[in-house]
Design a protein around this motif. Structure first.
Motif: not given
Length: 326
Positions: A50-53, A136-138, A143-144
């Motif tokens: 999760g987070g920003q890349e 992508v949110s935490g 879930e992934f």
């Protein structure tokens, strides 16, 4: 014209003679792999963490100043503890920052974070080019991860059940252990080298399971045939015979795959390096486990040359004696 044979027809390698040393080494490698996963952890990509890349390239600099970038992004209000790694060439980097709890369900906050980071980068380095941004949110990343673990476990159990139905339960246990060995060593490699672990790698591991299963079934099928043909042959000799008889097919399949994988590994795009490295490793460990994990497990499971011969009824015995067969 005489065909080229990489493996002679009369090959007689005593694989099972050294089964114990290889088995011990394999157990140690499995333990070391899981130790690395538990201690160093996996370098989750944005899919799982999760987070920003943010992927950037320094167009006029030969090598990206990773230390300086880490200090710069970390000093920002929403920079947190960034993970900055080279992504391909020395002048290409991937910057990953975790989203704070208040960003959950708030896409505007994530966009604000991205603008803050990219503006700071451009202000400090005029030659920076932004190549891409992923978010992508935490909740979604969690879930992934759960879905990925479920997919791997379900695939391995399905394989074991299939081999059990196709052969016998001892074969299913041997096949499952071989797959566990292959998946463990692949995870260990990613933990050791801290290669990015993303959804691509889950696809690679599923491909490894498929390849290893295919190789194991070929060996098991020959073992089953030879169990019917050579009732009095000691099992270790029968297993060696079966592995040697399928060796030419194994070598040709592996070399064919390597012809495609090696160029992709060394000259392919950086975004596919983890996927290619995983499949390349899986090619070797899958072949190895079919010989030194799946086959010897039959011995340790108590299989003998007569294990799968149906019990003779009284009538069948009387008919056999009447025919003069002893």
């Amino acid at each position: 014209m005489k065909l080229l044979k990489l493996v002679p027809d009369d090959t007689n390698i005593k694989f099972l003679k050294v089964r114990w040393p290889f088995f011990i080494v394999s157990i140690l490698l499995i333990a070391a792999s899981w130790g690395l996963v538990m201690t160093k952890g996996l370098n989750y990509g944005v899919d799982f963490a999760g987070g920003q890349e943010i992927r950037v390239t320094f167009t006029e600099t030969a090598e990206a100043p990773i230390g300086e970038l880490r200090q710069l992004v970390g000093s920002l209000e929403n920079g947190g503890d960034p993970v900055i790694q080279r992504f391909g060439a020395p002048n290409e980097v991937s910057i990953r920052v975790k989203l704070p709890p208040e960003a959950e369900g708030n896409p505007e906050f994530a966009e604000k974070m991205t603008r803050e980071i990219t503006d700071a980068l451009k202000a400090a380095h005029s030659d920076i080019r932004i190549d891409g941004v992923d978010s992508v949110s935490g909740k979604v990343s969690g879930e992934f991860r759960n879905d990925a673990v479920f997919a791997l476990v379900a695939a391995m159990i399905a394989v074991a059940i299939y081999i059990w139905i196709r052969f016998e339960w001892q074969f299913g246990v041997g096949g499952l252990f071989a797959l566990f060995h292959d998946v463990s060593l692949t995870l260990g490699m990613f933990a050791l080298f801290q290669l990015e672990f993303s959804l691509q790698i889950i696809a690679a591991i599923l491909a490894i399971i498929g390849y290893s299963l295919n190789d194991t079934i070929v060996v098991y099928d020959r073992i089953r045939e030879n169990l019917k043909k050579y009732r009095k042959m000691p099992l270790p000799e029968l297993l060696d015979l079966s592995v040697n008889e399928t060796l030419a097919r194994t070598v040709m399949t592996s070399l064919t795959l390597l012809v495609a994988l090696i160029p992709l590994l060394f000259f392919g795009p950086a975004s596919l390096f983890g996927l290619t490295a995983a499949i390349t490793l899986g090619l070797f460990v899958g072949t190895y486990s079919s010989i030194y994990m799946a086959a010897p497990m039959l011995i340790w499971m108590g299989v003998t040359s007569n294990s799968f011969v149906p019990d003779e009824t009284v009538t069948e015995r009387q008919e056999r004696i009447a025919r003069g067969e002893g």
